[in-house]
Design an enzyme around this catalytic site. Structure first.
Site, PDB file in Angstrom:
ATOM      1  N   MET A  39       0.905   2.421  13.481  1.00 40.99           N
ATOM      2  CA  MET A  39       1.255   3.594  14.289  1.00 40.99           C
ATOM      3  C   MET A  39       0.457   3.572  15.582  1.00 40.99           C
ATOM      4  SD  MET A  39       1.318   6.531  11.324  1.00 40.99           S
ATOM      5  CE  MET A  39       1.986   6.202   9.702  1.00 40.99           C
ATOM      6  N   HIS A  88       5.266  -2.588   9.122  1.00 40.43           N
ATOM      7  CA  HIS A  88       6.227  -1.585   9.591  1.00 40.43           C
ATOM      8  C   HIS A  88       5.726  -1.050  10.925  1.00 40.43           C
ATOM      9  CE1 HIS A  88       7.992   2.706   8.739  1.00 40.43           C
ATOM     10  NE2 HIS A  88       8.576   2.124   9.770  1.00 40.43           N
ATOM     11  N   MET A 105       5.752   1.326  13.672  1.00 44.78           N
ATOM     12  CA  MET A 105       6.126   2.654  14.163  1.00 44.78           C
ATOM     13  C   MET A 105       5.496   2.819  15.535  1.00 44.78           C
ATOM     14  SD  MET A 105       5.900   5.025  10.735  1.00 44.78           S
ATOM     15  CE  MET A 105       4.794   4.058   9.735  1.00 44.78           C
ATOM     16  N   ASP A 156       1.520   0.167   7.527  1.00 42.78           N
ATOM     17  CA  ASP A 156       2.112   1.013   8.568  1.00 42.78           C
ATOM     18  C   ASP A 156       1.296   0.918   9.850  1.00 42.78           C
ATOM     19  OD1 ASP A 156       4.350   2.284   7.244  1.00 42.78           O
ATOM     20  OD2 ASP A 156       2.863   3.280   5.986  1.00 42.78           O
ATOM     21  N   HIS A 164       2.484  -3.110   1.904  1.00 40.84           N
ATOM     22  CA  HIS A 164       3.099  -2.451   3.062  1.00 40.84           C
ATOM     23  C   HIS A 164       2.015  -1.936   4.003  1.00 40.84           C
ATOM     24  CE1 HIS A 164       6.516  -0.375   5.002  1.00 40.84           C
ATOM     25  NE2 HIS A 164       5.661   0.597   5.244  1.00 40.84           N
ATOM     26  N   SER A 196       0.654   7.487  -1.363  1.00 40.02           N
ATOM     27  CA  SER A 196      -0.123   8.475  -2.119  1.00 40.02           C
ATOM     28  C   SER A 196       0.293   8.521  -3.570  1.00 40.02           C
ATOM     29  CB  SER A 196       0.017   9.865  -1.470  1.00 40.02           C
ATOM     30  OG  SER A 196       1.374  10.279  -1.452  1.00 40.02           O
ATOM     31  N   MET A 240      13.524   5.650   6.108  1.00 45.65           N
ATOM     32  CA  MET A 240      12.430   6.602   5.972  1.00 45.65           C
ATOM     33  C   MET A 240      12.940   7.807   5.196  1.00 45.65           C
ATOM     34  SD  MET A 240       9.828   5.210   7.338  1.00 45.65           S
ATOM     35  CE  MET A 240       8.756   6.641   7.145  1.00 45.65           C
ATOM     36  N   SER A 289       1.555   1.085  -0.156  1.00 44.78           N
ATOM     37  CA  SER A 289       1.225   1.295   1.254  1.00 44.78           C
ATOM     38  C   SER A 289      -0.256   1.627   1.400  1.00 44.78           C
ATOM     39  CB  SER A 289       2.054   2.439   1.832  1.00 44.78           C
ATOM     40  OG  SER A 289       1.589   2.776   3.124  1.00 44.78           O
ATOM     41  N   GLY A 340       4.739   9.261  10.258  1.00 44.08           N
ATOM     42  CA  GLY A 340       3.525   9.641  10.956  1.00 44.08           C
ATOM     43  C   GLY A 340       2.358   9.947  10.047  1.00 44.08           C
ATOM     44  N   GLY A 384       1.558  11.185   2.266  1.00 42.13           N
ATOM     45  CA  GLY A 384       1.444  12.348   1.399  1.00 42.13           C
ATOM     46  C   GLY A 384       2.526  13.393   1.533  1.00 42.13           C
ATOM     47  N   ASP A 418      10.740   4.429   2.243  1.00 48.07           N
ATOM     48  CA  ASP A 418       9.329   4.728   2.498  1.00 48.07           C
ATOM     49  C   ASP A 418       9.163   6.226   2.672  1.00 48.07           C
ATOM     50  OD1 ASP A 418       6.712   4.884   3.330  1.00 48.07           O
ATOM     51  OD2 ASP A 418       6.950   3.616   5.090  1.00 48.07           O
ATOM     52  N   GLY A 419       8.425   6.849   1.723  1.00 50.68           N
ATOM     53  CA  GLY A 419       8.085   8.249   1.897  1.00 50.68           C
ATOM     54  C   GLY A 419       8.340   9.113   0.686  1.00 50.68           C
ATOM     55  N   GLY A 420       7.278   9.644   0.100  1.00 49.83           N
ATOM     56  CA  GLY A 420       7.414  10.625  -0.960  1.00 49.83           C
ATOM     57  C   GLY A 420       7.768  10.074  -2.322  1.00 49.83           C
TER      58      GLY A 420
END
Length: 220
Positions: free
Chosen positions: A36, A65, A67, A34, A32, A197, A136, A7, A141, A144, A174-176
């Site tokens: 926003m 993606h 958002m 994002d 990817h 990240s 998600m 991402s 939003g 990290g 997606d995330g972490g």
């Protein structure tokens, strides 16, 4: 094959082209992006111009993606810019079938994204129309954030549900996601891992991505 989708939200914005080239050379499968709008989520990121630019710089599929509020307004813009995959949020669309149909009519892969607290049954009437489901695993939003542990069970439930329906729909998360926790996530049944990240904020992003790709081979 398990896919890794770096991402660029976590990349150095002054060196996005270099980051994408590094990811491609290190074995990434998808890029990817994002999008926003500052309304659906409290942040602003990229527009169609960046997608159009990256389309000329990489041969990898571009996973956009959205958002955003009123995703139907944005879908044609990112289609024209060169997106290959487009996902919209269940929480942001008033007419899911109409919006997913539009994406598919534009010959793009169509996905639905769900926030961590959004139940899976929200896609029960349209799951058979989807090319992928994006779960998600942080609240959207910001990059990290830490992976929300309760999402392990949600991934497994979705995997089992897809099997029961005898469908061939990849699960993207997606995330972490990072090198330290990706093995457990892969055991849950994920097919596509978005990693921001966990690649770009590491001391050696290239080596980290190569190690991640090596780990995925154990679960293919």
């Amino acid at each position: 094959m398990i896919k890794i989708a770096p991402s660029i939200l976590s990349a150095d914005f002054t060196k996005i082209e270099e980051s994408v080239k590094m990811a491609e050379e290190a074995g990434a499968d998808v890029i990817h992006i994002d999008i926003m709008d500052g309304h659906f989520v409290p942040n602003l990121t990229f527009g169609p111009q960046l997608v159009a630019c990256l389309k000329e710089k990489t041969s990898l599929p571009l996973d956009v993606h959205l958002m955003v509020e009123n995703p139907r307004k944005f879908i044609p813009l990112f289609h024209e810019a060169g997106a290959d995959w487009i996902s919209i949020h269940v929480e942001a669309s008033s007419h899911l079938h109409k919006d997913i149909t539009l994406i598919k009519e534009l010959n793009k892969k169509a996905g639905l994204a769900l926030n961590p607290a959004t139940p899976l049954h929200m896609i029960s009437e349209i799951i058979e129309e989807l090319d992928f489901v994006l779960l998600m695993t942080v609240n959207p939003g910001w990059g990290g954030q830490e992976f929300i542990d309760s999402c392990h069970g949600k991934i497994t439930r979705l995997k089992n549900w897809i099997k029961e329906l005898k469908l061939d729909i990849p699960i993207e998360i997606d995330g972490g996601v990072k090198l330290e926790n990706i093995e457990q996530i892969l055991k849950d049944g994920v097919d596509i891992c978005v990693i921001g990240s966990g690649i770009f904020k590491e001391k050696n992003p290239r080596e980290t991505l190569i190690k991640i790709k090596e780990l995925t081979k154990k679960y293919e």
